[in-house]
Design an enzyme around this catalytic site. Structure first.
Site, PDB file in Angstrom:
ATOM      1  N   ALA A  33       0.848  -1.186   0.000  1.00  0.00           N
ATOM      2  CA  ALA A  33       0.000   0.000   0.000  1.00  0.00           C
ATOM      3  C   ALA A  33       0.886   1.239   0.000  1.00  0.00           C
ATOM      4  CB  ALA A  33      -0.914  -0.007   1.220  1.00  0.00           C
ATOM      5  N   VAL A  34       0.785   2.040  -1.034  1.00  0.00           N
ATOM      6  CA  VAL A  34       1.651   3.210  -1.163  1.00  0.00           C
ATOM      7  C   VAL A  34       0.890   4.520  -0.968  1.00  0.00           C
ATOM      8  CG1 VAL A  34       3.280   2.027  -2.666  1.00  0.00           C
ATOM      9  CG2 VAL A  34       1.333   3.229  -3.678  1.00  0.00           C
ATOM     10  N   GLY A  35      -0.397   4.433  -0.654  1.00  0.00           N
ATOM     11  CA  GLY A  35      -1.173   5.643  -0.407  1.00  0.00           C
ATOM     12  C   GLY A  35      -1.835   6.185  -1.663  1.00  0.00           C
ATOM     13  N   VAL A  36      -2.638   7.209  -1.461  1.00  0.00           N
ATOM     14  CA  VAL A  36      -3.352   7.832  -2.573  1.00  0.00           C
ATOM     15  C   VAL A  36      -3.173   9.343  -2.508  1.00  0.00           C
ATOM     16  CG1 VAL A  36      -5.101   6.025  -2.708  1.00  0.00           C
ATOM     17  CG2 VAL A  36      -5.485   7.998  -1.234  1.00  0.00           C
ATOM     18  N   ASP A  75     -10.951  13.417  -1.421  1.00  0.00           N
ATOM     19  CA  ASP A  75      -9.498  13.270  -1.388  1.00  0.00           C
ATOM     20  C   ASP A  75      -8.766  14.537  -1.814  1.00  0.00           C
ATOM     21  OD1 ASP A  75     -10.043  10.719  -0.616  1.00  0.00           O
ATOM     22  OD2 ASP A  75      -9.262   9.737  -2.418  1.00  0.00           O
ATOM     23  N   ALA A  83     -13.791   7.325   2.750  1.00  0.00           N
ATOM     24  CA  ALA A  83     -15.104   7.482   2.135  1.00  0.00           C
ATOM     25  C   ALA A  83     -16.084   8.181   3.065  1.00  0.00           C
ATOM     26  CB  ALA A  83     -15.650   6.109   1.722  1.00  0.00           C
ATOM     27  N   HIS A 209     -24.051  -6.317  29.799  1.00  0.00           N
ATOM     28  CA  HIS A 209     -23.181  -7.486  29.942  1.00  0.00           C
ATOM     29  C   HIS A 209     -23.945  -8.739  29.524  1.00  0.00           C
ATOM     30  CE1 HIS A 209     -20.215 -10.233  31.646  1.00  0.00           C
ATOM     31  NE2 HIS A 209     -21.248 -10.892  32.174  1.00  0.00           N
TER      32      HIS A 209
END
Length: 230
Positions: A33-36, A75, A83, A209
């Site tokens: 994964a190198v990012g966007v 982005d 998203a 619980h």
């Protein structure tokens, strides 16, 4: 990672961790994964004078750019590039354009980040190290999944919740989780942060619980030395 070697049916990665000897991990596949980045090129933004910094269109909390009538979300408007951030950003932007009453600007510091791996990872707010760097005097709580009955019953005893509070005001500064269904559990902390809930109010809240959500409660109690099921 030091190196990556491809075999006939697998891939072996040699990894070096700080303060530890190198180790190898063999897997069927390796995901890199190198990012966007936002696509701001060739849109004519420079020609109309839109302010862009490091590949990001500069906006305020309502999606407004420095050019009247021009808005940006998603982005291209910067991190976090998620998203759900873009979707909420769009709602805020359109409501502001329409002149709706009481439109709250987007607070990027209260957007949850979720990683859908195994175990799951989720986080909101700032980290312990960031809080210290900002000058906060903090309390930190840690609680393991092994102390939660529902996690044990589900066969998911591995995990941890970590909370970061401002010692002076009781403000929740951040929460970080690793374990089963934490991408669902993190919203307990997101809601608390948006409501400016203090540590006292969280500690006084009754959690059903047996539920995984009790880990949230214990994570808060742990920051004040009051965790029950250690």
């Amino acid at each position: 990672m030091i190196r990556l070697e491809k075999g006939p049916d697998d891939v072996t990665a040699t990894i070096e961790r700080e303060g530890a000897a190198p180790e190898t991990i063999t897997a069927d596949r390796v995901l890199s994964a190198v990012g966007v980045v936002g696509n701001v090129e060739n849109l004519g933004l420079d020609a109309i004078g839109v302010t862009i910094e490091r590949g990001i269109i500069v906006t305020d909390g309502y999606g407004r750019t420095n050019v009247p009538g021009l808005y940006a979300i998603g982005d291209v408007a910067g991190a976090p590039m998620l998203a759900h951030k873009a979707s909420h950003e769009g709602v805020v932007c359109v409501e502001a354009i329409a002149g709706a009453n009481e439109v709250h600007p987007l607070d990027k510091g209260k957007i949850p980040g979720c990683t859908y791996c195994n175990p799951q990872i989720a986080s909101v707010g700032i980290t312990e190290s960031r809080a210290k760097a900002l000058g906060f005097d903090i309390r930190v709580g840690r609680f393991p999944f092994i102390g939660n009955g529902k996690a044990i019953a589900l066969g998911e005893p591995d995990g941890l919740v970590k909370t970061v509070f401002d010692k002076r005001t009781g403000q929740l500064l951040g929460a970080h989780m690793v374990g089963a269904e934490v991408t669902e559990l993190i919203h307990n902390f997101v809601v608390a942060m948006n409501l400016e809930t203090t540590e006292a109010e969280l500690m006084q809240t009754v959690f059903a619980h047996p539920t995984l959500s009790e880990i949230v409660h214990e994570g808060v109690l742990a920051a004040y030395g009051r965790a029950i099921h250690y």
